[in-house]
Design an enzyme around this catalytic site. Sequence first.
Site, PDB file in Angstrom:
ATOM      1  N   CYS A 215       0.878  -1.190   0.000  1.00 32.66           N
ATOM      2  CA  CYS A 215       0.000   0.000   0.000  1.00 32.66           C
ATOM      3  C   CYS A 215       0.901   1.222   0.000  1.00 32.66           C
ATOM      4  CB  CYS A 215      -0.918  -0.004   1.213  1.00 32.66           C
ATOM      5  SG  CYS A 215      -1.869  -1.525   1.425  1.00 32.66           S
ATOM      6  N   GLY A 220       6.796   7.117   0.691  1.00 27.60           N
ATOM      7  CA  GLY A 220       7.856   7.509   1.615  1.00 27.60           C
ATOM      8  C   GLY A 220       8.671   6.340   2.111  1.00 27.60           C
ATOM      9  N   LYS A 221       8.005   5.239   2.416  1.00 28.41           N
ATOM     10  CA  LYS A 221       8.726   4.070   2.932  1.00 28.41           C
ATOM     11  C   LYS A 221       9.488   3.353   1.833  1.00 28.41           C
ATOM     12  CE  LYS A 221       5.330   3.584   6.609  1.00 28.41           C
ATOM     13  NZ  LYS A 221       4.470   4.668   6.066  1.00 28.41           N
ATOM     14  N   ASP A 239      -0.168   0.167  -5.498  1.00 34.84           N
ATOM     15  CA  ASP A 239      -1.290   0.898  -4.907  1.00 34.84           C
ATOM     16  C   ASP A 239      -2.422   0.932  -5.931  1.00 34.84           C
ATOM     17  OD1 ASP A 239      -1.301   2.873  -2.251  1.00 34.84           O
ATOM     18  OD2 ASP A 239      -2.869   3.332  -3.692  1.00 34.84           O
ATOM     19  N   ASP A 286       1.350  -1.364   4.820  1.00 31.95           N
ATOM     20  CA  ASP A 286       1.021  -0.140   5.546  1.00 31.95           C
ATOM     21  C   ASP A 286      -0.473   0.094   5.303  1.00 31.95           C
ATOM     22  OD1 ASP A 286       0.993   2.232   6.881  1.00 31.95           O
ATOM     23  OD2 ASP A 286       2.218   3.327   5.454  1.00 31.95           O
ATOM     24  N   CYS A 339      -1.221   3.708  10.970  1.00 33.07           N
ATOM     25  CA  CYS A 339      -1.082   4.968  11.703  1.00 33.07           C
ATOM     26  C   CYS A 339      -2.296   5.115  12.613  1.00 33.07           C
ATOM     27  CB  CYS A 339      -0.924   6.160  10.768  1.00 33.07           C
ATOM     28  SG  CYS A 339      -2.239   6.364   9.556  1.00 33.07           S
TER      29      CYS A 339
END
Length: 406
Positions: A215, A220-221, A239, A286, A339
Amino acid sequence: MIPSSAVPPAARLLEAIFDRGLPADRLLAHHFREHPQSGAREREAIAGLVYEVLRHRRRLAAISARSDPEGLATAARETLSAAEEKPHPALETGVAKEGTPAERLSYPDWLWQAMAEDREAGETEALAAALNEGGRVDLRVNTRLGNREEVMARFRKMGIDARATPFAPEGVRLERRVGRLPGDLQGIVEFQDEGSQLLTHLLAPREGELVVDLCAGGGGKSLHAAVLMAGRGRIVATDVDRRRLQELSRRAKKARSGIIEVLPIRHERDPHLLRLAGKVDRVLVDAPCSGTGRLRRNPEIKWQLTPAAVENHLSRQAALLEAAAALVRPGGTLVYATCSILAPENQGSVTRFLAGNRQFRLLAAGDRDPFRGSGEALLNGPYLTPLPHRTGSDGFFGAIMARSSR
């Protein structure tokens, strides 16, 4: 003193946020684009009122005895204006001191109960209070192209206090927001919360490996993983949002991350993704979630989220974990991250997955660098759990699982 002229536009923006469920940051950005004549002070005042209401809606409604957007914005103006003379004046009122913790700290009752699951009362209150504060700005230095000390010195020359993040070895924390990054830092520095950086260290990708970021979003990761892999190996960033993957491609070019391959998919069982089944060294999920760990930056989530929405996230998370498990090679690893600060989305999702996938076992996050010896600051049992009241980062959750080699 906050000008009274800021109340009407703030009230209109709040109405759109409450009634239509629109994100505050995007709505504010659109409003300011549509009103270019607004000066910096006016913009700051309008944004300040909007975020003050979103963070303290329930308390402000009790203080002012009004729950409409204009009444809340007016109460927020009075609170912020008085705060210029005396910090947090609303905290001195009987309304703020009395009532339940959810009332005092401005959370819906159901959300407070969900946050309090598996937490002591004092811990929940400390977390809730920290989530009501504005988030700081965290950056990640691409250490293949730059040096953290040099980046911090560059910001200090700009008059911006910059410090090393306490746990992430590539992180820089700024004490105030910045607009666009200076041109000479493009590709060298990325906006990325320290908690998010730590999740990539939990994945711990190695040179030459095949990694899937299931995902990926803005990536960023994936960008961080490419640095940890020293630019050798292959990262497949997938994605369902093609627009965000296009943004990742642009960022990867600036960061000189040539090992990242973007793969748009229709769903987690997309045939293009299934070609990698059983071949991947490390998979990162994620997962889409409630976003409650980002309440400092997106406080509107408190008032838009519902128990039904959380239940929907649980189903989606379970499907993604099953799809990810099929990709992992024997002996490979799977990292599940959110998150969120809600137990059902975190420990609950991991427990349910492991119960149905006996070939996977949970590993201790504390055995990985840079988490060794961090104790409760970063860890909750085997899980990685950076939280704002402990680390100054947003709230995240991470679990690492290994697939048996047979």
